[in-house]
Design an enzyme around this catalytic site. Structure first.
Site, mmCIF file in Angstrom:
data_model
loop_
_atom_site.group_PDB
_atom_site.id
_atom_site.type_symbol
_atom_site.label_atom_id
_atom_site.label_comp_id
_atom_site.label_asym_id
_atom_site.label_seq_id
_atom_site.Cartn_x
_atom_site.Cartn_y
_atom_site.Cartn_z
ATOM 1 N N PRO A 2 46.970 34.419 38.629
ATOM 2 C CA PRO A 2 46.721 34.193 39.856
ATOM 3 C C PRO A 2 46.468 35.633 40.774
ATOM 4 O O PRO A 2 47.286 36.563 40.382
ATOM 5 C CB PRO A 2 47.989 33.620 40.642
ATOM 6 C CG PRO A 2 48.538 32.976 39.501
ATOM 7 C CD PRO A 2 48.078 33.861 38.033
ATOM 8 N N GLU A 3 45.508 35.910 41.496
ATOM 9 C CA GLU A 3 45.420 36.967 42.140
ATOM 10 C C GLU A 3 45.692 36.841 44.015
ATOM 11 O O GLU A 3 46.174 35.816 44.221
ATOM 12 C CB GLU A 3 43.813 37.376 42.069
ATOM 13 C CG GLU A 3 43.417 37.417 40.795
ATOM 14 C CD GLU A 3 42.363 38.399 40.269
ATOM 15 O OE1 GLU A 3 42.060 39.323 41.255
ATOM 16 O OE2 GLU A 3 41.852 38.325 39.227
ATOM 17 N N LYS A 51 50.839 40.174 45.353
ATOM 18 C CA LYS A 51 50.955 38.963 44.818
ATOM 19 C C LYS A 51 52.600 38.448 44.623
ATOM 20 O O LYS A 51 52.780 37.695 43.595
ATOM 21 C CB LYS A 51 50.498 39.136 43.111
ATOM 22 C CG LYS A 51 49.107 39.601 43.059
ATOM 23 C CD LYS A 51 48.638 39.683 41.590
ATOM 24 C CE LYS A 51 47.855 41.014 41.356
ATOM 25 N NZ LYS A 51 47.561 41.182 39.798
ATOM 26 N N ARG A 252 45.126 46.393 30.411
ATOM 27 C CA ARG A 252 44.769 44.982 31.062
ATOM 28 C C ARG A 252 43.018 44.639 30.418
ATOM 29 O O ARG A 252 42.510 45.581 30.032
ATOM 30 C CB ARG A 252 44.652 44.954 32.580
ATOM 31 C CG ARG A 252 45.873 45.635 32.920
ATOM 32 C CD ARG A 252 47.072 44.213 33.071
ATOM 33 N NE ARG A 252 46.431 43.249 33.763
ATOM 34 C CZ ARG A 252 46.858 43.324 35.072
ATOM 35 N NH1 ARG A 252 47.344 44.222 35.826
ATOM 36 N NH2 ARG A 252 46.467 42.090 35.944
#
Ligand SMILES: [Zn+2]
Length: 293
Positions: A2-3, A51, A252
């Site tokens: 989720p961003e 977030k 990432r």
């Protein structure tokens, strides 16, 4: 993962369901919160910061949660709760009013702190892309001061908060920037353009039920490069690739187009990459030749 826009929407849904109401039922299935009890508290508001989710109660406490990789908050009608939902072994938090119950599944973090001490959990974050106090100049200054590559700097929540791997990849593609370019080497207008792009994409995302950076909501067409390694770039036809960005252990994945974004990244050895979800290369059975060949 989720961003910021997904977390913003989650906060908005929780706020709508719970704000102003008393928690009749609360169950925090989290080791450090085993003895905590927030029953009887009234929800003042639920807000996102980057977030992170901040659920503020009228008792002066904030329940903080983070979805990490695959967490979510589901909202169910309290009257419709089933034993199966309540015994779900992925359930980490349950907060119920007489009308609605929020179920926190697979949460990555859960804390209870004094509301005036929230900064101990979120004070390290840079300007929140979707926050009421969004500050693009400060975000740009933080990026310019970073010693990282621009890809890693954009994902560093201390630089600016809310951008994850999808919006980072899409923003860099749209601005034609190589993810491995040192952030400090970029000109000020370039960084300002990137910051504005990330903000615009996330701001569109928070207003939409389906995340899309291309304008299309069709399955498989919602991004330019993210999740599209092994497929042709929508702009130049070069095969989109994926490689790692950032230093371990903070590495990432970063999807990018070598054609549009300045060539192969330094962490990309250039091995052929199959489209995600594709299995072994399709082999066609030899056609049997007829008697005439
Ligand atoms: Zn391209």
């Amino acid at each position: 993962m989720p961003e910021g826009d997904t977390v913003w929407r989650t906060a908005a849904r929780l706020h709508e369901a719970l704000a102003g109401e008393r928690l009749e039922r609360a169950d925090l299935r989290w080791p450090s919160l085993a003895t905590a009890d927030v029953r009887g508290a009234r929800t003042l508001e639920v807000r996102s910061r980057g977030k992170h989710l901040l659920h503020r109660l009228d008792t002066g406490l904030t329940l903080h949660s983070h979805l990490r990789m695959e967490g979510q908050w589901r909202i169910e009608a309290t009257a419709a709760l089933t034993p199966r939902l309540l015994t779900n072994d992925q359930l980490r938090a349950l907060l119920g009013t007489t009308r609605w119950t929020a179920l926190g599944l697979r949460l990555g973090m859960l804390d209870l702190v004094a509301t005036d001490a929230e900064d101990s959990l979120v004070g390290h974050l840079g300007p929140d892309v979707l926050g009421p106090d969004w500050d693009p100049q400060r975000a740009a200054a933080n990026l310019a001061a970073s010693q990282e590559t621009i890809g890693a700097a954009l994902l560093d929540q201390r630089t600016l908060a809310g951008v994850g791997t999808m919006y980072a990849a899409e923003s860099l593609f749209l601005e034609r920037l190589g993810p491995w370019t040192p952030a400090a080497s970029l000109a000020a207008p370039t960084i300002a353009g990137l910051v504005e792009r990330a903000h615009r994409l996330l701001d569109t995302g928070r207003r939409s039920a389906i995340q899309s950076t291309t304008g299309s909501t069709r399955r498989g067409e919602t991004t330019f490069v993210h999740g599209r390694s092994g497929r042709p770039c929508r702009r130049c036809g070069t095969t989109v690739r994926v490689a790692m960005v950032g230093a371990p252990p903070q590495e990432r994945t970063m999807f990018y187009c070598p054609g549009c974004q300045g060539g192969l990244g330094p962490t990309d050895v250039g091995r052929p990459q199959r489209p995600l979800g594709a299995t072994a290369p399709t082999t066609f059975p030899n056609r049997r030749r007829g008697p005439t060949g």
